[in-house]
Design an enzyme around this catalytic site. Structure first.
Site: not given
Length: 136
Positions: A68, A97-98, A89, A126
């Site tokens: 952030y 946003c993850h 979002n 991911e």
């Protein structure tokens, strides 16, 4: 629209995407099968801080994270403002946003699916530490 992924359901505001829901769903399925790392969709970004944060999030590469604080420094704002914008979002997963985490490595919050549990599973997927079912 509700999109199943990782054993939970994420709500995506289809009015924020120019393409029809069927295209969005197919791209999410491709992502879940490991065939897609970025979405090829036209997303309407609001002309607000939320839109600025969304644009910055789209630049975070697949499998990577930003804090952030890093996004806040890039946008000349406060980390809490970035967190609030992430929470607004309207198209989680599509605008990733993850991939935004706390400076201490904590996951913070997540507005999609089952909250932080879904965020954790997306990040693990991911980063290659878990595989998804192709039946999303």
């Amino acid at each position: 629209m509700h999109v199943p992924i990782l054993g939970s359901t994420v709500e995506i505001d289809e009015t924020a995407i120019a393409e029809p829901p069927a295209v969005v769903r197919e791209q999410v399925r491709e992502y879940a099968r490991g065939e897609r790392e970025a979405f090829d969709l036209t997303v309407a970004m609001p002309g607000t801080m939320t839109g600025e944060v969304m644009a910055a999030m789209t630049d975070i590469p697949y499998g990577e994270t930003r804090t952030y604080g890093e996004l806040a420094a890039e946008l000349d704002t406060a980390p809490v403002a970035v967190g609030q914008a992430c929470g607004r979002n309207p198209v989680p997963i599509v605008v990733p946003c993850h991939r935004v985490v706390g400076s201490d490595g904590g996951l913070g919050g997540y507005s999609g699916g089952d909250g932080v549990a879904t965020k954790r599973r997306l990040l693990e997927f991911e980063q290659g530490t878990t595989r998804l079912s192709t039946e999303s």
